[in-house]
Scaffold this active site. Sequence first.
Site, PDB file in Angstrom:
ATOM      1  N   ASP A  27       0.830  -1.205   0.000  1.00 39.74           N
ATOM      2  CA  ASP A  27       0.000   0.000   0.000  1.00 39.74           C
ATOM      3  C   ASP A  27       0.867   1.258   0.000  1.00 39.74           C
ATOM      4  OD1 ASP A  27      -2.340   1.408  -0.032  1.00 39.74           O
ATOM      5  OD2 ASP A  27      -2.750   1.193   2.110  1.00 39.74           O
ATOM      6  N   ARG A  31       0.049   7.611  -2.642  1.00 41.12           N
ATOM      7  CA  ARG A  31       0.554   8.693  -1.789  1.00 41.12           C
ATOM      8  C   ARG A  31       2.022   8.996  -2.075  1.00 41.12           C
ATOM      9  NH1 ARG A  31      -1.160   6.039   3.518  1.00 41.12           N
ATOM     10  NH2 ARG A  31      -1.525   4.322   2.071  1.00 41.12           N
ATOM     11  N   TRP A  32       2.781   7.952  -2.434  1.00 38.01           N
ATOM     12  CA  TRP A  32       4.194   8.151  -2.798  1.00 38.01           C
ATOM     13  C   TRP A  32       4.277   9.084  -4.014  1.00 38.01           C
ATOM     14  CZ3 TRP A  32       7.128   7.340  -7.166  1.00 38.01           C
ATOM     15  CH2 TRP A  32       8.516   7.300  -6.999  1.00 38.01           C
ATOM     16  N   ARG A  40      -0.662   9.150 -10.227  1.00 36.82           N
ATOM     17  CA  ARG A  40      -0.707   7.891  -9.473  1.00 36.82           C
ATOM     18  C   ARG A  40      -0.070   6.705 -10.214  1.00 36.82           C
ATOM     19  NH1 ARG A  40      -3.929   7.309  -5.082  1.00 36.82           N
ATOM     20  NH2 ARG A  40      -4.326   5.146  -5.671  1.00 36.82           N
ATOM     21  N   HIS A  44       2.554   3.476  -9.066  1.00 36.94           N
ATOM     22  CA  HIS A  44       2.443   2.022  -9.274  1.00 36.94           C
ATOM     23  C   HIS A  44       3.685   1.488 -10.007  1.00 36.94           C
ATOM     24  CE1 HIS A  44      -1.454   2.007  -7.572  1.00 36.94           C
ATOM     25  NE2 HIS A  44      -2.038   2.673  -8.544  1.00 36.94           N
ATOM     26  N   THR A  73     -10.569  -7.306  -5.349  1.00 42.83           N
ATOM     27  CA  THR A  73     -11.906  -7.304  -5.956  1.00 42.83           C
ATOM     28  C   THR A  73     -12.538  -5.916  -5.818  1.00 42.83           C
ATOM     29  OG1 THR A  73     -12.639  -8.276  -3.851  1.00 42.83           O
ATOM     30  CG2 THR A  73     -12.498  -9.765  -5.723  1.00 42.83           C
ATOM     31  N   GLU A  74     -12.016  -5.104  -4.893  1.00 40.45           N
ATOM     32  CA  GLU A  74     -12.568  -3.754  -4.685  1.00 40.45           C
ATOM     33  C   GLU A  74     -11.871  -2.711  -5.575  1.00 40.45           C
ATOM     34  OE1 GLU A  74     -11.868  -5.883  -2.006  1.00 40.45           O
ATOM     35  OE2 GLU A  74     -14.013  -6.334  -2.014  1.00 40.45           O
ATOM     36  N   TRP A  76     -11.716  -2.455  -8.634  1.00 34.47           N
ATOM     37  CA  TRP A  76     -12.478  -2.087  -9.842  1.00 34.47           C
ATOM     38  C   TRP A  76     -13.138  -0.726  -9.674  1.00 34.47           C
ATOM     39  CZ3 TRP A  76     -11.489  -4.817 -14.026  1.00 34.47           C
ATOM     40  CH2 TRP A  76     -11.138  -6.165 -13.911  1.00 34.47           C
ATOM     41  N   LEU A 138      11.082 -20.389  -5.139  1.00 36.05           N
ATOM     42  CA  LEU A 138      10.054 -19.573  -4.480  1.00 36.05           C
ATOM     43  C   LEU A 138       8.687 -19.716  -5.153  1.00 36.05           C
ATOM     44  CD1 LEU A 138       9.280 -17.179  -2.527  1.00 36.05           C
ATOM     45  CD2 LEU A 138       9.842 -15.661  -4.441  1.00 36.05           C
ATOM     46  N   SER A 203      -7.879  -5.573   4.822  1.00 33.28           N
ATOM     47  CA  SER A 203      -8.485  -5.272   3.525  1.00 33.28           C
ATOM     48  C   SER A 203      -8.790  -6.527   2.704  1.00 33.28           C
ATOM     49  CB  SER A 203      -7.594  -4.314   2.723  1.00 33.28           C
ATOM     50  OG  SER A 203      -7.482  -3.088   3.394  1.00 33.28           O
ATOM     51  N   GLU A 214       1.696 -13.496  11.988  1.00 34.79           N
ATOM     52  CA  GLU A 214       2.200 -12.329  12.711  1.00 34.79           C
ATOM     53  C   GLU A 214       1.956 -11.130  11.799  1.00 34.79           C
ATOM     54  OE1 GLU A 214       3.445 -12.224  15.773  1.00 34.79           O
ATOM     55  OE2 GLU A 214       3.037 -14.370  15.941  1.00 34.79           O
TER      56      GLU A 214
END
Length: 247
Positions: A27, A31-32, A40, A44, A73-74, A76, A138, A203, A214
Site C-alpha cells: 500500500d 501517496r508516494w 498515481r 504504481h 476485488t474492490e 475495480w 520460491l 483489507s 504475525e
Amino acid sequence: MKLYSQEQLEAFGLSGLLPEHVAIIMDGNGRWAKQRGLPRPLGHRAGMERLKGIIRLTSELGIRALSLYAFSTENWRRPKEEIGALFGLLVEYFTSELNELHKNEVCIRVLGDIAPFPEIVREAINCAIAKTISNKGLKLNIALNYGGQNELLRATRALLQEIIKNGLIQEEINLEQLEAKLDTVGLPAVDLLIRTGGEQRLSNFLLYQSAYAELMFLEEFWPDFSNECYLNALRAYQKRTRRYGGL
Ligand code: FPP
C-alpha cells in the site's frame, strides 16, 4: 539460483527460523506519487520496480512462498485510467521479468479470478504460469481480482459441488477439504503479513490463511520499502513468540 548460506543469513542478523510464507499488502503507491507531484500510475510503476527487488531477496533468502496483493476485488472502483495503467504494468512485468524469474526457479501462481481481465493481460499471466509451473524455488503468488471473502465463497461452492457429486455427509467435511478448494491449495499458512503505507487493516487479503499470521503494519509507502526495511521486518518476526492459542 542464488541462495544465501546460514552464515550469510546470520551476517544479515537473521538467526532463527524464517517465515515459510510471507504475504504483503503493497500500500501507498498513490501517496508516494502525490508526495512527488506525480500521477498515481507512476507510483504504481515505482511500486513494480520495488517489487522486483523484494521478490529477488525473498527467493535468495530461501523463503518458500510470497503472496502479493496487486489488485483486489474492490480495486475495480478506481478510475478507468488507473486500472488500465495497472493492467499495462502487469503485462510489462510478466513479459519482461519472466526469463529472470524462470532462471531463478520461481513458480508463479495467481490467487483470485482473472477471468474478467482483458485477454492480453490473461495471456501474459497464463504464459508465465505455464512456463514456471514445475519450478521448485520460491512460490510467487500474485493476488489479482482477489478478495478473501470471494475466495471463501468460490471454495464453498466448489466444495458443495463435490459434496453433491460424491454424496458426502456433513460430518465428513473437514478443514483439509475446504483448504483444498482455496486458491492457496498446497501452500503453507501465512506466517508473516506485512502491510506498508501506515493503515492497520487486512483489507480482505488472505483472511483464512492469515489466521495465525504475525501482523506488521509499517509506515513506509510501498515504493520506499527497501530491502533493509524488509530485513528489519524479518528480524522482528524472529523475535516474536508464536503460540497458536497454546501457552
Ligand atoms: C496500493 O496502493 C497498491 C495497489 C492497488 C497496486 C499494487 C501494484 C503494484 C505494486 C505494481 C504492479 C504489480 C505487479 C504484480 C506487476 P494505493 O494505490 O492504494 O496507494 P494509496 O493508498 O497511497 O493511494
